[in-house]
Design a protein around this motif. Structure first.
Motif, PDB file in Angstrom:
ATOM      1  N   HIS A 130       0.875  -1.179   0.000  1.00 64.15           N
ATOM      2  CA  HIS A 130       0.000   0.000   0.000  1.00 64.15           C
ATOM      3  C   HIS A 130       0.906   1.221   0.000  1.00 64.15           C
ATOM      4  N   HIS A 131       0.644   2.145  -0.912  1.00 67.01           N
ATOM      5  CA  HIS A 131       1.451   3.352  -1.024  1.00 67.01           C
ATOM      6  C   HIS A 131       0.542   4.564  -1.139  1.00 67.01           C
ATOM      7  N   VAL A 132       1.065   5.702  -0.756  1.00 63.53           N
ATOM      8  CA  VAL A 132       0.421   6.974  -1.067  1.00 63.53           C
ATOM      9  C   VAL A 132       1.501   7.843  -1.698  1.00 63.53           C
ATOM     10  N   PHE A 133       1.380   8.042  -3.005  1.00 62.19           N
ATOM     11  CA  PHE A 133       2.350   8.828  -3.754  1.00 62.19           C
ATOM     12  C   PHE A 133       1.850  10.263  -3.885  1.00 62.19           C
ATOM     13  N   VAL A 134       2.783  11.191  -3.935  1.00 61.20           N
ATOM     14  CA  VAL A 134       2.461  12.609  -4.074  1.00 61.20           C
ATOM     15  C   VAL A 134       2.813  13.041  -5.494  1.00 61.20           C
ATOM     16  N   GLY A 135       1.899  13.764  -6.110  1.00 60.18           N
ATOM     17  CA  GLY A 135       2.144  14.276  -7.448  1.00 60.18           C
ATOM     18  C   GLY A 135       0.881  14.287  -8.268  1.00 60.18           C
ATOM     19  N   ASP A 136       1.022  14.735  -9.509  1.00 58.81           N
ATOM     20  CA  ASP A 136      -0.132  14.741 -10.401  1.00 58.81           C
ATOM     21  C   ASP A 136      -0.399  13.303 -10.854  1.00 58.81           C
ATOM     22  N   PRO A 137      -1.527  13.055 -11.524  1.00 61.46           N
ATOM     23  CA  PRO A 137      -1.853  11.684 -11.920  1.00 61.46           C
ATOM     24  C   PRO A 137      -0.746  10.969 -12.704  1.00 61.46           C
ATOM     25  N   ALA A 138      -0.080  11.660 -13.606  1.00 64.34           N
ATOM     26  CA  ALA A 138       1.001  11.023 -14.371  1.00 64.34           C
ATOM     27  C   ALA A 138       2.145  10.590 -13.462  1.00 64.34           C
ATOM     28  N   GLU A 139       2.464  11.412 -12.470  1.00 67.16           N
ATOM     29  CA  GLU A 139       3.537  11.052 -11.530  1.00 67.16           C
ATOM     30  C   GLU A 139       3.127   9.863 -10.661  1.00 67.16           C
ATOM     31  N   VAL A 140       1.868   9.815 -10.262  1.00 68.66           N
ATOM     32  CA  VAL A 140       1.372   8.694  -9.454  1.00 68.66           C
ATOM     33  C   VAL A 140       1.464   7.398 -10.259  1.00 68.66           C
ATOM     34  N   VAL A 141       1.042   7.452 -11.511  1.00 67.35           N
ATOM     35  CA  VAL A 141       1.128   6.269 -12.377  1.00 67.35           C
ATOM     36  C   VAL A 141       2.584   5.825 -12.516  1.00 67.35           C
ATOM     37  N   HIS A 142       3.462   6.767 -12.765  1.00 70.25           N
ATOM     38  CA  HIS A 142       4.878   6.464 -12.940  1.00 70.25           C
ATOM     39  C   HIS A 142       5.467   5.786 -11.700  1.00 70.25           C
ATOM     40  N   GLU A 143       5.195   6.340 -10.543  1.00 73.41           N
ATOM     41  CA  GLU A 143       5.691   5.755  -9.288  1.00 73.41           C
ATOM     42  C   GLU A 143       5.090   4.378  -9.049  1.00 73.41           C
ATOM     43  N   THR A 144       3.841   4.208  -9.449  1.00 75.47           N
ATOM     44  CA  THR A 144       3.164   2.931  -9.260  1.00 75.47           C
ATOM     45  C   THR A 144       3.818   1.826 -10.080  1.00 75.47           C
ATOM     46  N   VAL A 145       4.256   2.137 -11.289  1.00 74.67           N
ATOM     47  CA  VAL A 145       4.937   1.140 -12.120  1.00 74.67           C
ATOM     48  C   VAL A 145       6.176   0.619 -11.389  1.00 74.67           C
ATOM     49  N   GLY A 146       6.991   1.517 -10.877  1.00 69.04           N
ATOM     50  CA  GLY A 146       8.191   1.109 -10.143  1.00 69.04           C
ATOM     51  C   GLY A 146       7.863   0.283  -8.914  1.00 69.04           C
ATOM     52  N   ALA A 147       6.830   0.694  -8.173  1.00 68.42           N
ATOM     53  CA  ALA A 147       6.433  -0.027  -6.960  1.00 68.42           C
ATOM     54  C   ALA A 147       5.911  -1.421  -7.294  1.00 68.42           C
ATOM     55  N   ALA A 148       5.156  -1.527  -8.372  1.00 67.85           N
ATOM     56  CA  ALA A 148       4.603  -2.823  -8.769  1.00 67.85           C
ATOM     57  C   ALA A 148       5.709  -3.787  -9.200  1.00 67.85           C
ATOM     58  N   LEU A 149       6.657  -3.297  -9.967  1.00 69.00           N
ATOM     59  CA  LEU A 149       7.771  -4.150 -10.389  1.00 69.00           C
ATOM     60  C   LEU A 149       8.605  -4.589  -9.183  1.00 69.00           C
ATOM     61  N   ALA A 150       8.810  -3.687  -8.244  1.00 69.72           N
ATOM     62  CA  ALA A 150       9.553  -4.041  -7.027  1.00 69.72           C
ATOM     63  C   ALA A 150       8.805  -5.114  -6.226  1.00 69.72           C
ATOM     64  N   LEU A 151       7.483  -4.989  -6.144  1.00 69.82           N
ATOM     65  CA  LEU A 151       6.690  -5.979  -5.413  1.00 69.82           C
ATOM     66  C   LEU A 151       6.743  -7.337  -6.110  1.00 69.82           C
ATOM     67  N   LEU A 152       6.641  -7.350  -7.422  1.00 70.89           N
ATOM     68  CA  LEU A 152       6.727  -8.614  -8.158  1.00 70.89           C
ATOM     69  C   LEU A 152       8.097  -9.249  -7.967  1.00 70.89           C
ATOM     70  N   ARG A 153       9.136  -8.447  -8.043  1.00 77.10           N
ATOM     71  CA  ARG A 153      10.493  -8.969  -7.831  1.00 77.10           C
ATOM     72  C   ARG A 153      10.620  -9.571  -6.428  1.00 77.10           C
ATOM     73  N   HIS A 154      10.079  -8.879  -5.430  1.00 80.62           N
ATOM     74  CA  HIS A 154      10.096  -9.385  -4.045  1.00 80.62           C
ATOM     75  C   HIS A 154       9.348 -10.724  -3.949  1.00 80.62           C
ATOM     76  N   ALA A 155       8.178 -10.807  -4.556  1.00 85.14           N
ATOM     77  CA  ALA A 155       7.393 -12.030  -4.503  1.00 85.14           C
ATOM     78  C   ALA A 155       8.145 -13.197  -5.131  1.00 85.14           C
ATOM     79  N   LEU A 156       8.790 -12.931  -6.264  1.00 84.03           N
ATOM     80  CA  LEU A 156       9.559 -13.978  -6.931  1.00 84.03           C
ATOM     81  C   LEU A 156      10.750 -14.413  -6.092  1.00 84.03           C
ATOM     82  N   GLU A 157      11.430 -13.466  -5.456  1.00 83.69           N
ATOM     83  CA  GLU A 157      12.577 -13.797  -4.596  1.00 83.69           C
ATOM     84  C   GLU A 157      12.124 -14.589  -3.371  1.00 83.69           C
ATOM     85  N   ALA A 158      11.022 -14.166  -2.769  1.00 80.41           N
ATOM     86  CA  ALA A 158      10.532 -14.823  -1.555  1.00 80.41           C
ATOM     87  C   ALA A 158      10.081 -16.250  -1.836  1.00 80.41           C
TER      88      ALA A 158
END
Length: 163
Positions: A130-158
């Protein structure tokens, strides 16, 4: 702001290497990001061997009717979990990542703008963020991509460390 496929190329390449080693396939379910995670994964090495595809489930109707979401609120952790499991089932993937949230402007379903719920699963074992990103909608989407990839990488490692 850099193209997510370029900015997150290293993350996507690490995911590609991990799923190739494990012999897994991956799918995405995206509400808030409307396909941006898919773009990043599709640009990764040998994606045609392991990336099954994604569903840009932007509308509530698609979330519910195509991916089987039953959560009362579509901006919730429960919805993210159901999206991840639903797209894996639909596309026959071993692992998946899903995001839903509020890009803004303004709140939705009582959640403030910038709120993101993400879930990744590998063989049914679900990891959440769960995240709360600060910025306009485009910035939120951009940050979400990075967070989602990090979460997937974590799940695969775990899950790989348990095998």
């Amino acid at each position: 702001m850099q193209d997510p496929a370029e900015e997150y190329a290293e993350d996507a390449a690490e995911i590609a290497e991990r799923v190739t080693q494990l012999g897994l396939t991956v799918a995405t379910a995206e509400s808030l990001t409307a396909g941006a995670i898919s773009v990043a994964l599709g640009a990764a090495p040998e994606a045609s061997d392991w990336y099954r595809g994604g569903v840009a489930a932007y509308s509530e109707e698609v979330k519910r009717e195509v991916l089987g979401v039953t959560a009362e609120q579509v901006t919730s952790a429960e919805c993210a979990r159901e999206l991840a499991l639903g797209v894996a089932r639909l596309l026959g993937a071993d692992a998946s990542v899903a995001v839903t949230g509020v890009g803004g402007p303004g709140p939705t379903e009582g959640e403030p703008e910038g709120t993101v719920f993400a879930a990744a699963q590998v063989h049914g074992e679900v990891f959440e963020a769960h995240h709360v990103f600060v910025g306009d909608p485009a910035e939120v989407v951009h940050e979400t991509v990075g967070a989602a990839l990090a979460l997937l990488r974590h799940a695969l490692e775990a899950t790989a460390s348990v095998d």
